[in-house]
Write a protein that holds these residues in place. Structure first.
Motif, PDB file in Angstrom:
ATOM      1  N   GLU A  27      10.532  21.394 -15.793  1.00 20.38           N
ATOM      2  CA  GLU A  27      11.673  20.952 -16.525  1.00 20.38           C
ATOM      3  C   GLU A  27      11.403  19.352 -16.928  1.00 20.38           C
ATOM      4  N   LEU A  28      10.916  18.644 -16.049  1.00 20.04           N
ATOM      5  CA  LEU A  28      10.733  17.195 -16.214  1.00 20.04           C
ATOM      6  C   LEU A  28       9.517  16.785 -17.077  1.00 20.04           C
ATOM      7  N   ARG A  30       8.894  19.003 -19.606  1.00 19.50           N
ATOM      8  CA  ARG A  30       9.603  19.153 -20.865  1.00 19.50           C
ATOM      9  C   ARG A  30      10.575  18.357 -21.348  1.00 19.50           C
ATOM     10  N   CYS A  31      11.477  17.539 -20.339  1.00 20.64           N
ATOM     11  CA  CYS A  31      12.309  16.517 -20.871  1.00 20.64           C
ATOM     12  C   CYS A  31      12.676  15.833 -19.606  1.00 20.64           C
ATOM     13  N   ASP A  33      14.665  13.779 -18.949  1.00 18.01           N
ATOM     14  CA  ASP A  33      16.283  13.601 -18.706  1.00 18.01           C
ATOM     15  C   ASP A  33      16.791  14.776 -18.224  1.00 18.01           C
ATOM     16  N   ALA A  34      15.990  15.862 -17.978  1.00 18.69           N
ATOM     17  CA  ALA A  34      16.416  17.175 -17.425  1.00 18.69           C
ATOM     18  C   ALA A  34      17.425  17.002 -16.078  1.00 18.69           C
ATOM     19  N   ALA A  38      20.730  21.547 -13.469  1.00 17.36           N
ATOM     20  CA  ALA A  38      19.794  22.712 -14.002  1.00 17.36           C
ATOM     21  C   ALA A  38      18.506  22.987 -13.390  1.00 17.36           C
ATOM     22  N   ILE A  39      17.902  22.043 -12.634  1.00 18.92           N
ATOM     23  CA  ILE A  39      16.832  21.978 -11.921  1.00 18.92           C
ATOM     24  C   ILE A  39      17.197  22.920 -10.504  1.00 18.92           C
ATOM     25  N   LYS A  42      17.932  26.729 -11.911  1.00 18.85           N
ATOM     26  CA  LYS A  42      16.583  27.387 -12.242  1.00 18.85           C
ATOM     27  C   LYS A  42      15.847  27.736 -10.816  1.00 18.85           C
ATOM     28  N   ARG A  57      17.471  11.435  -7.902  1.00 18.06           N
ATOM     29  CA  ARG A  57      16.452  11.710  -8.955  1.00 18.06           C
ATOM     30  C   ARG A  57      15.002  11.096  -8.640  1.00 18.06           C
TER      31      ARG A  57
END
Length: 192
Positions: A27-28, A30-31, A33-34, A38-39, A42, A57
């Protein structure tokens, strides 16, 4: 003497942690600021479990950074076991460029996490430097590179990798850059 088995609770906790890290890398990358929520979702863990493992974070990002750097570093020893030193060094350079480009979002997340006022500093790339030293010493011994190149010298020489745009044709440019570095390492090698 009886063997102590890991308690089911401890192994579940370890699996949860590993699952969180696995999802977070994806996820990170990919983005940057995920959202952490959401992490957690998932990864299939609740907020409480997530925050018990990673209270913020920064702690998550730095753990990923350490883990990913260790993976890249561990590849050096494997390559040396399976290839001649010169081939191992060049293949490891490719592995490093792949890491640098495919984890661009992760690099941004690390930059954000470590540049926040009062935040943690970025950990030094010690495992990667040690891996570079391992490969360089093997090449020194084989006479395939100029003598005296240090891991720090090497990392400075390839620092241009991190300037490449991961959304461009980075592979062609990375290959050209790393071939130049390899040519420079070979110049003045005793075996040349």
């Amino acid at each position: 003497m009886p063997q102590h088995k890991e308690s089911p609770r401890r192994s579940d906790a370890q699996r949860n942690r590993e699952r969180i890290l696995e999802v977070a890398v994806t996820e990170l990358s990919r983005c940057a600021d995920a959202p952490l929520s959401a992490i957690a979702k998932k990864a299939g863990v609740g907020q409480g479990t997530f925050y018990r493992n990673f209270p913020n974070r920064e702690s998550l990002v730095l753990e990923i950074y350490r883990h990913e750097m260790q993976q890249v570093a561990d590849a050096a020893a494997h390559l040396l076991r399976t290839r001649p030193p010169e081939e191992a060094l060049r293949a490891w350079m490719d592995r490093l460029s792949e890491f640098a480009m495919t984890k661009a979002g992760l690099a941004e997340a690390i930059r954000q996490a470590t540049s926040a006022p009062g935040g943690p500093g970025k950990p030094p790339p010690t495992p990667v430097t040690a891996a570079a030293e391992l490969l360089l010493r093997a090449n020194d011994a084989a006479g395939t590179i100029r003598p005296g190149v240090t891991g720090d010298d090497f990392l400075l020489a390839i620092a241009g990798l991190w300037q490449l745009d991961p959304h461009d044709d980075w592979r062609t440019r990375a290959t050209r850059l790393l071939d130049l570095v390899m040519d420079g390492l070979r110049t003045g090698a005793p075996g040349a």
